[in-house]
Design a protein around this motif. Structure first.
Motif, PDB file in Angstrom:
ATOM      1  N   LYS A   1      -5.042  -5.293  -1.607  1.00  0.00           N
ATOM      2  CA  LYS A   1      -5.522  -6.069  -1.739  1.00  0.00           C
ATOM      3  C   LYS A   1      -5.867  -6.545  -3.268  1.00  0.00           C
ATOM      4  N   ALA A   2      -5.211  -6.118  -4.357  1.00  0.00           N
ATOM      5  CA  ALA A   2      -5.275  -6.541  -5.821  1.00  0.00           C
ATOM      6  C   ALA A   2      -4.369  -6.491  -6.266  1.00  0.00           C
TER       7      ALA A   2
ATOM      8  N   GLN B   1       0.787  -1.023  -0.145  1.00  0.00           N
ATOM      9  CA  GLN B   1      -0.067  -0.281   0.092  1.00  0.00           C
ATOM     10  C   GLN B   1       0.487   1.408   0.020  1.00  0.00           C
TER      11      GLN B   1
ATOM     12  N   MET C   1       2.041  -4.450 -12.179  1.00  0.00           N
ATOM     13  CA  MET C   1       0.503  -4.009 -11.442  1.00  0.00           C
ATOM     14  C   MET C   1      -0.022  -2.477 -12.510  1.00  0.00           C
ATOM     15  N   PHE C   2       0.145  -1.385 -13.022  1.00  0.00           N
ATOM     16  CA  PHE C   2      -0.278  -0.178 -13.256  1.00  0.00           C
ATOM     17  C   PHE C   2      -1.360   0.560 -12.615  1.00  0.00           C
ATOM     18  N   ASP C   3      -1.317   1.460 -11.944  1.00  0.00           N
ATOM     19  CA  ASP C   3      -3.215   2.102 -11.067  1.00  0.00           C
ATOM     20  C   ASP C   3      -3.669   0.909 -10.632  1.00  0.00           C
ATOM     21  N   VAL C   4      -3.232   0.920  -9.796  1.00  0.00           N
ATOM     22  CA  VAL C   4      -3.736  -0.452  -9.299  1.00  0.00           C
ATOM     23  C   VAL C   4      -3.665   0.854  -7.761  1.00  0.00           C
ATOM     24  N   ALA C   5      -4.680   0.961  -7.516  1.00  0.00           N
ATOM     25  CA  ALA C   5      -5.312   1.747  -6.248  1.00  0.00           C
ATOM     26  C   ALA C   5      -5.456   0.881  -4.690  1.00  0.00           C
ATOM     27  N   ASP C   6      -5.644  -0.351  -4.867  1.00  0.00           N
ATOM     28  CA  ASP C   6      -5.665  -1.018  -3.442  1.00  0.00           C
ATOM     29  C   ASP C   6      -5.104  -2.274  -2.776  1.00  0.00           C
TER      30      ASP C   6
ATOM     31  N   ASP D   1      -3.636 -10.364  -3.546  1.00  0.00           N
ATOM     32  CA  ASP D   1      -4.687 -11.404  -4.074  1.00  0.00           C
ATOM     33  C   ASP D   1      -3.878 -12.538  -5.236  1.00  0.00           C
ATOM     34  N   GLU D   2      -2.932 -10.972  -5.941  1.00  0.00           N
ATOM     35  CA  GLU D   2      -2.080 -12.097  -7.057  1.00  0.00           C
ATOM     36  C   GLU D   2      -0.832 -12.512  -6.548  1.00  0.00           C
TER      37      GLU D   2
END
Lengths: 139, 312
Positions: A62-63, A24, A55-60, A66-67
């Motif tokens: 958690k994404a 984060q 992972m571009f443009d991810v905000a949280d 998960d990956e």
């Protein structure tokens, strides 16, 4: 022998909550987080294999977590690291990189001494794990 | 959050009081500010505002219940916004994301707007990674799918939209605490879409309908838009705009607020042209006033005959 590469590697393994907090932080700085894995722990092995795309443009976080769970399921017997890539002008490189997953058993590195002309000695390191073919090193 | 041990400070405190002041929660969470802003900034849309107030009340009460340990289940918050183009669906979705974020129902509160192109791939095996990537971006926020019915194309049985739909449905069910999905589109087509994909209907908790704007509301919207750009309508300009809206509505492709914005952009161009051709010195008054002639020059007033022929 515990491999020490990247940030936090002299600390005890990070918990999932700690990993999420670090991720984060990366995302809040605007860095793109990527997952990479390898089964060759040699310190000069800098190019690890990519797990999916960065992972571009991810905000949280958690994404990413998960990956990471999916990556652990598939290559959980190897080293997995997370890297935060800063795309801003002037940096364009990795700002933070840390190991989040290691094999259960890490045999460590062997050091070979080679006698040169005179009394010179040349050193080379070799991972014990690398004796076996790629993909079956920690199976 | 469900067991008493885990929620020590907040729960212990409120358990001691065993009461929550909803009014105070309402003010302090910033929900009051958002709803007031919504009332002030958005003209018309009475039923939408009412519906959002209801949803906000539900969220607030549910949060209070959670703090007192009465609620355990995650609320289903997926919504569908139906209405004609230009009725403010995207604007309201933005506010909704903010609202959900302030009440802690989504962690980040970003709004990710996508259409079919962003979700559905062009060849086999392209769709799933594409959809999953979009979902990753939307985690912690709100995923707004504009014109959602294009996902489902019954006329082409090899269409990849179905794959995107299946992934979406799965995420909407299993990751309810991670993201909120808002589907938007025309009312009638959405209705058909829901009929052929019953999975969506049952997973959507709130259906919000956006009515068309009445003529005076559109004039109000126009004035608000102009004010933001430091323009204003003259008295005759205002009257001309009222007539314009009446006529424009009869023509095809009328898109409520969006049509008004486009009309104003064109009238600004005509005003600039008029001032330029006249030359001489200009006062700031003149520079910022849209006159009747700037609006009356629109083709809407000349094409009326052709327009009515199209209608029949």
């Amino acid at each position: 022998m515990r491999m020490t590469q990247g940030t936090f590697s002299f600390l005890p393994d990070l918990s999932d909550a700690q990993i999420a907090a670090q991720v984060q932080y990366c995302l809040d700085q605007g860095w793109a987080v990527s997952i990479e894995f390898t089964d060759d722990p040699h310190p000069r092995n800098t190019y690890w294999e990519m797990w999916e795309n960065p992972m571009f443009d991810v905000a949280d976080a958690k994404a990413v977590i998960d990956e990471l769970a999916k990556a652990r399921e598939a290559v959980g017997d190897r080293y997995i690291r997370l890297s935060g890539f800063d795309a801003s002008h002037g940096w364009e490189s990795i700002r933070l990189s840390f190991i989040v997953n290691r094999p259960a058993d890490e045999p460590g590195l062997h050091i070979t001494r080679e006698n040169g002309p005179g009394r010179t000695i040349r050193y080379t390191t070799r991972a014990y794990a690398a004796d076996r073919p790629a993909g079956r090193r920690y199976a | 959050m469900s067991t008493p041990q885990q929620t020590e400070p907040a729960a212990a405190q409120s358990a001691a009081e065993d009461a929550i002041d909803l009014r105070r929660e309402y003010e302090e969470s910033g929900v009051a500010a958002i709803l007031d802003e919504l009332d002030r900034d958005l003209i018309g849309l009475k039923p939408v505002k009412k519906r959002i107030r209801e949803i906000a009340a539900l969220l607030l009460v549910e949060r209070a219940r959670k703090q007192l340990g009465l609620a355990h289940e995650t609320l289903t918050l997926h919504m569908s916004f139906t209405g004609n183009p230009g009725t403010g669906k995207t604007t309201v979705a933005l506010r909704m994301a903010d609202l959900l974020h302030r009440l802690g129902y989504v962690r980040r509160g970003q709004l990710v707007t996508v259409t079919r192109d962003d979700l559905v791939g062009q060849y086999i095996g392209h769709t799933a990674p594409k959809t999953k990537e979009v979902l990753k971006k939307a985690i912690g926020g709100v995923l707004f799918i504009d014109e959602a019915y294009y996902l489902y194309r019954p006329e082409n049985e090899r269409d990849y939209g179905q794959e995107a739909i299946e992934i979406l449905l799965q995420v909407m069910e299993n990751q309810r605490e991670d993201l909120v999905v808002i589907l938007a589109g025309y009312a009638d087509r959405m209705e058909r879409f829901f009929t052929s994909n019953p999975g969506f209907r049952s997973r959507i908790a709130h259906h919000v309908e956006f009515p068309d704007y009445a003529d005076p509301e559109l004039v109000g919207i126009a004035e608000q838009m102009l004010e933001r750009q430091n323009y204003r309508l003259s008295e005759s300009g205002r009257e001309a705009l009222t007539r314009y809206i009446g006529r424009r509505r009869q023509q095809p492709h009328f898109a409520n607020g969006r049509s008004i914005r486009n009309a104003l952009d064109r009238s600004r161009m005509r005003q600039a042209n008029r001032l330029f051709e006249r030359g001489g010195t200009l006062s700031s008054e003149e520079l910022s006033t849209i006159e009747a002639e700037d609006i009356l020059a629109s083709r809407v007033f000349t094409m009326q005959v052709a327009g009515s022929e199209d209608e029949t």
